[in-house]
Design an enzyme around this catalytic site. Structure first.
Site, PDB file in Angstrom:
ATOM      1  N   ALA A 119       0.820  -1.212   0.000  1.00 35.47           N
ATOM      2  CA  ALA A 119       0.000   0.000   0.000  1.00 35.47           C
ATOM      3  C   ALA A 119       0.853   1.261   0.000  1.00 35.47           C
ATOM      4  O   ALA A 119       0.481   2.272  -0.604  1.00 35.47           O
ATOM      5  CB  ALA A 119      -0.926   0.002   1.211  1.00 35.47           C
ATOM      6  N   GLU A 120       1.985   1.238   0.688  1.00 33.51           N
ATOM      7  CA  GLU A 120       2.810   2.438   0.823  1.00 33.51           C
ATOM      8  C   GLU A 120       3.610   2.753  -0.435  1.00 33.51           C
ATOM      9  O   GLU A 120       3.628   3.889  -0.893  1.00 33.51           O
ATOM     10  CB  GLU A 120       3.778   2.270   2.001  1.00 33.51           C
ATOM     11  CG  GLU A 120       3.121   2.354   3.366  1.00 33.51           C
ATOM     12  CD  GLU A 120       2.734   3.774   3.735  1.00 33.51           C
ATOM     13  OE1 GLU A 120       3.209   4.715   3.071  1.00 33.51           O
ATOM     14  OE2 GLU A 120       1.966   3.949   4.683  1.00 33.51           O
ATOM     15  N   SER A 121       4.294   1.762  -0.980  1.00 32.95           N
ATOM     16  CA  SER A 121       5.240   2.036  -2.064  1.00 32.95           C
ATOM     17  C   SER A 121       5.019   1.192  -3.303  1.00 32.95           C
ATOM     18  O   SER A 121       5.664   1.438  -4.324  1.00 32.95           O
ATOM     19  CB  SER A 121       6.672   1.797  -1.571  1.00 32.95           C
ATOM     20  OG  SER A 121       6.861   0.411  -1.283  1.00 32.95           O
TER      21      SER A 121
END
Length: 699
Positions: free
Chosen positions: A509-511
């Site tokens: 989800a972040e990167s």
């Protein structure tokens, strides 16, 4: 139909065998080349580091690399370093050797910028090409002015004039256009309107002094409304009731509602009667006030949203009417609000799920169960929650890529993709992504998917994540949710005391597995850690800290990121869903929400999160955790078990924990995950540790 003659069939078979042999030879050659490039890559990295220092010292280290696909990047790096001392001949010699390459285009663009700095307009004009960006377009116009050539508005400025914000290079051009009498009042007002709609108060302020004196105050007040809405509302009692002052008042009230809904409400009560706003303007103000009272969960929010005139309603206000009713657990009001959604909204999985929740609360169990079963056929956050409600298996229907060795061989021989893969291999990921995009521009979807699968097999996971993001490709879970065990996610999660599927989900989800990702808030790497946060985590856990640049190294990032996740989980009794919210919006924000609405069930609490980005982030992470759990274990812990009630302790699952089966519902093709809805006007968090978001932060 007559059969083909035997001789023709034999010839065709031989051609087929030859094509297969050629493809196989190409694949073997490509594999051999890849296996033999380790030494080249090591030498290239050394030479590139030297080239970034300028001069020609890099050439000694690049001996033997002349035929290496990335050789042009070495000289370009040296020339970029030496930009201030370059002459036209050296640049044009490079451009002639490597026409069409990305480093050549960059060098031309950057050297033109240097020529503009030198005010060498003769050389600039000789080397300039249109389409290189607004700054260089304006430098080209500066060159024209230097030759004493007058500007022609339609030819030179019409396209630039449509943009709400322009770079500093355009300032002398706009000033010259003013001096030449090209900036008529109508043209100035047209651009002021464009800037006002985009919220660019600085542009409005810069244009206002050039208006006729009688128009200046109104323009200045529009700029003030954008830049200082509180000050504008204090001054508005003395404004005349003119059309442009009404626009300024409308803008100021909308901006103030976003920041302080109560103060905006008071200003509206006192100023509204003084100005003869149009129905559209009044609707816009009422919309903003209702929406931001709703995100603040004020007592009047539900009645305000319900009372909005039809023309003042938007998808955002309709959704927030549902969210406020759910947060109040007013099931009758929630059903009425759900009925008031647009038809497109009603089809969304989120609102179908909550309609089922509301129907169940109202005792309409048969309807609720049927709707839950329908939503449960989707491999989404709401689909998984619905499956838990009716105790059915999770609907995950994996697919696999069909092999096509001939097309794969052709892709591997593509020079642009070859450069992209090599740039990724040597760690120049930004250049790699640009070469990738250029190589695949205009290609058909099958080719792009095959390229994404190739990237996945080479360990370039973010290209698979982004390249397989629609249609049936959503079922390619192996590529879209890579495990990448070599980076130590499982081991480090275990040592940190958290679940590996959750850590994988955060990375995804972040990167999206971009190890060089960097947000506007300076969060870095796979798990998007701020350097200051990472340093504190390292100190707290007795881990080595080598500075912010070390966060781009996957192993370091995962070691520190899993410890920070554990720290967030400990703050919320181990609950991964609340810790995920804190990871995105910051723990102080989450503490405020828990204090206000901590008695809500987890699904209702998530639905009531005021920040769209965080709301969707939590749903995304929790759904990804289910998928990664299934990828790691063949089944999954239920999503509901991970979403423990606020205040309850969450314990890590044991080997005997009940796990959910995964199956493909009939028909055999599962519904693809729907795209995220468009951004709406509502608050979003300032970047904390999250990856860059397409939504502008709103306070």
């Amino acid at each position: 139909m007559m059969a083909a003659p035997a001789s023709r069939r034999t010839a065709r078979s031989l051609r087929t065998l030859a094509c297969i042999a050629l493809a196989a030879t190409g694949l073997l050659a490509a594999a051999a080349m890849a296996a033999g490039t380790d030494a080249q890559r090591a030498r290239f990295r050394q030479a590139y580091a030297a080239a970034q220092q300028g001069g020609d010292a890099w050439r000694a280290q690049a001996t033997g690399l002349e035929q290496y696909v990335l050789f042009p990047y070495l000289e370009a790096a040296a020339l970029e370093h030496d930009l201030r001392t370059l002459d036209r001949a050296r640049v044009e010699a490079y451009l002639a050797r490597y026409p069409g390459l990305i480093p050549a285009a960059d060098l031309r663009r950057d050297f033109l910028g240097e020529l503009a700095r030198r005010k060498d307009w003769t050389t600039f004009t000789a080397m300039y090409q249109p389409g290189l960006g607004d700054s260089l377009s304006c430098f080209a116009l500066q060159a024209r002015l230097a030759r004493n050539e007058p500007l022609v508005f339609e030819r030179d400025l019409a396209e630039l004039w449509k943009k709400p914000n322009l770079p500093n290079a355009c300032d002398p051009v706009i000033a010259a256009a003013h001096d030449q009498g090209l900036l008529t009042a109508d043209r100035l007002w047209a651009r002021i309107q464009t800037a006002a709609e985009a919220g660019k108060g600085g542009t409005v302020a810069s244009l206002a002094p050039w208006l006729p004196p009688s128009d200046v105050p109104a323009a200045q007040r529009i700029g003030q409304a954008l830049n200082d809405p509180a000050g504008a509302l204090r001054d508005a009692a003395d404004w005349p009731d003119t059309p442009r002052h009404r626009q300024a008042l409308t803008l100021a009230l909308q901006r103030m509602a976003r920041k302080q809904s109560t103060a905006a409400d008071a200003a509206w009560q006192s100023l509204g009667p003084r100005f003869t706003l149009s129905e559209q303007q009044r609707g816009a103000v009422e919309n903003a006030l209702a929406l931001f009272h709703a995100t603040d969960f004020d007592e009047s929010a539900l009645s305000r949203l319900a009372a909005l005139a039809p023309g003042a309603q938007t998808d955002a206000t309709r959704e927030w009417r549902v969210r406020v009713a759910l947060a109040r657990e007013d099931w009758a009001a929630a059903l009425t609000a759900l009925d008031a959604l647009s038809e497109a909204q009603k089809d969304d999985g989120e609102w179908r799920y909550f309609r089922a929740v509301v129907l169940a609360k109202l005792g309409r169990q048969e309807q609720a169960q049927a709707l839950f079963r329908s939503v449960a056929e989707e491999a989404t956050y709401f689909g998984f929650l619905a499956a838990d409600r009716v105790n059915t298996a999770y609907a995950i229907c994996p697919a696999s890529m069909a092999t096509d060795e001939t097309r794969e061989a052709a892709l591997l021989s593509d020079s642009g993709l070859d450069r992209a893969f090599e740039l990724y291999a040597v760690g120049l990921q930004k250049f790699a992504r640009r070469e990738w995009a250029a190589a695949l521009a205009g290609r058909d979807s099958d080719t792009r998917r095959l390229a994404a699968d190739l990237a996945f097999r080479k360990g370039w996971y973010d290209r698979a994540v982004f390249g397989l993001s629609s249609g049936d490709a959503l079922r390619l879970y192996e590529q879209r949710f890579p495990l990448a065990r070599q980076d130590g996610v499982v081991e480090q999660s275990s040592q940190a005391g958290i679940e590996a599927p959750w850590a994988y989900a955060i990375i995804r989800a972040e990167s999206a597995w971009m190890s060089d990702a960097r947000s506007g808030a300076d969060a870095r790497g796979l798990m998007q850690l701020l350097p200051g946060t990472a340093e504190l985590v390292a100190r707290r856990n007795g881990l080595a800290w080598s500075g912010g640049e070390s966060l781009y190294e996957p192993t370091t990032n995962i070691v520190l990121g899993t410890r920070y996740l554990a720290q967030m989980a400990a703050r919320y009794n181990g609950a991964p869903w609340l810790a995920s919210a804190a990871y995105n919006a910051g723990p102080n924000r989450v503490d405020q929400w828990v204090s206000a609405r901590g008695g809500l069930a987890p699904d209702l609490f998530v639905a009531s999160i005021p920040f769209k980005e965080t709301r969707e982030y939590v749903a995304r992470v929790m759904a990804f955790a289910v998928i990664y759990d299934w990828r790691l274990n063949g089944n999954a812990l239920s999503l509901s078990s991970r979403m423990t009630p606020i205040g309850s302790a969450y314990a890590l699952p044991t080997s005997g924990a009940v796990r959910k089966p995964v199956s493909c519902p009939s028909p055999a093709v599962a519904k693809p995950t729907p795209p995220s809805p468009p951004a709406v006007i509502e608050p979003a968090p300032a970047a904390a540790s999250s990856a860059p978001s397409p939504d502008e932060p709103r306070q």
